[in-house]
Design an enzyme around this catalytic site. Structure first.
Site, PDB file in Angstrom:
ATOM      1  N   CYS A 187      -2.497  -2.003   7.757  1.00  8.78           N
ATOM      2  CA  CYS A 187      -1.638  -3.111   6.607  1.00  8.78           C
ATOM      3  C   CYS A 187      -0.632  -4.065   6.629  1.00  8.78           C
ATOM      4  CB  CYS A 187      -2.330  -2.108   5.403  1.00  8.78           C
ATOM      5  SG  CYS A 187      -3.623  -1.734   5.334  1.00  8.78           S
ATOM      6  N   ASP A 215       0.628  -1.295  -0.459  1.00  7.92           N
ATOM      7  CA  ASP A 215       0.382   0.250   0.011  1.00  7.92           C
ATOM      8  C   ASP A 215       0.845   1.391   0.538  1.00  7.92           C
ATOM      9  OD1 ASP A 215      -1.947  -2.004   0.436  1.00  7.92           O
ATOM     10  OD2 ASP A 215      -2.868  -1.363   2.099  1.00  7.92           O
ATOM     11  N   LYS A 220      -6.439  -5.060  -2.799  1.00 10.22           N
ATOM     12  CA  LYS A 220      -7.554  -5.085  -1.314  1.00 10.22           C
ATOM     13  C   LYS A 220      -8.784  -4.997  -1.150  1.00 10.22           C
ATOM     14  CE  LYS A 220      -3.467  -4.599   1.724  1.00 10.22           C
ATOM     15  NZ  LYS A 220      -4.349  -3.232   2.713  1.00 10.22           N
TER      16      LYS A 220
END
Ligand code: TIU
Length: 223
Positions: free
Chosen positions: A162, A24, A129
């Protein structure tokens, strides 16, 4: 096998079965006006790891080892985003609303892209995701199995959200996980430090932790 000095003990890296996962590293978390900013965070801290993460990417690319990039991203109709996630935090701007870099956390928007310095290159897997963890609703486990991957090296943001969620999901699926501590960052320095400690505690209950320099030296020595 390559023995990488790490905590709590050396990480046994299998060169034929290791992939890098960069979690990310998107404008939505790193730049002002994105999702991270909308939650009230000081986003300035996160850009500091871009050079180390770029060097880590360079190391994997030079070895010809697989690289996976993830993005936290929702479909434009938000059908993959639970209402609880949209409500959470009572943010200034909600997921799907238009900010300075387009709609927050929506696939295809400028803010949802990976920062230029870490952009994926041809042949690298990019996984969108809908959750914090990289296995939830992505099919990634099957793709990794197809590549014969058993070892995952982690980088990215944020360490305790994350990255940690993905690493725990990977640990439960049997992957040997190594976090590169200077290629991950949090909006909260104390949460990064605590996450690193809890990963390596109890004999490496979630995995191993080491700086990029140790990985680079071990891989270089084995070459
Ligand atoms: N808020 C926060 O720290 N992180 C996230 O919402 N997503 C990721 O960590 N990528």
């Amino acid at each position: 096998m390559i023995s990488v000095p790490a905590r709590p003990y050396p990480y046994p890296l299998d060169p034929a079965r290791t992939a890098l996962v960069v979690i990310d590293m998107q404008r939505d978390f790193i730049e002002p006006g994105g999702f991270g900013d909308s939650l009230g965070n000081d986003v300035g801290r996160l850009a500091a790891i871009i050079p180390t993460t770029a060097a880590l990417l360079g190391l994997f690319r030079a070895q010809g080892w697989p690289v996976i990039h993830t993005r936290e991203a929702h479909r434009p109709d938000l059908s993959d985003c639970p209402p609880s996630k949209i409500r959470r935090g009572n943010p200034r701007l909600k997921i799907g609303e238009v900010g300075a870099m387009g709609r927050l956390l929506v696939t295809g928007e400028p803010g949802n892209q990976i920062v230029d310095a870490l952009a994926p290159i041809a042949g690298e897997l990019v996984v969108d995701k809908p959750g914090k963890g990289m296995f939830w609703s992505t099919g990634l486990n099957e793709r990794l199995a197809g590549l014969g991957i058993s070892h995952l090296v982690f980088a990215g943001v944020t360490t305790e959200v994350c990255v940690q969620t993905s690493m725990r999901e990977a640990n439960d699926r049997g992957y040997e996980c190594l976090l590169i501590e200077d290629a991950t960052e949090s909006y909260f320095p104390e949460f990064k430090a605590a996450t690193i400690k809890m990963i390596a505690a109890q004999g490496g209950i979630v995995g191993w932790v080491t700086p990029l320099s140790e990985l680079a030296q071990a891989v270089g020595a084995a070459a």
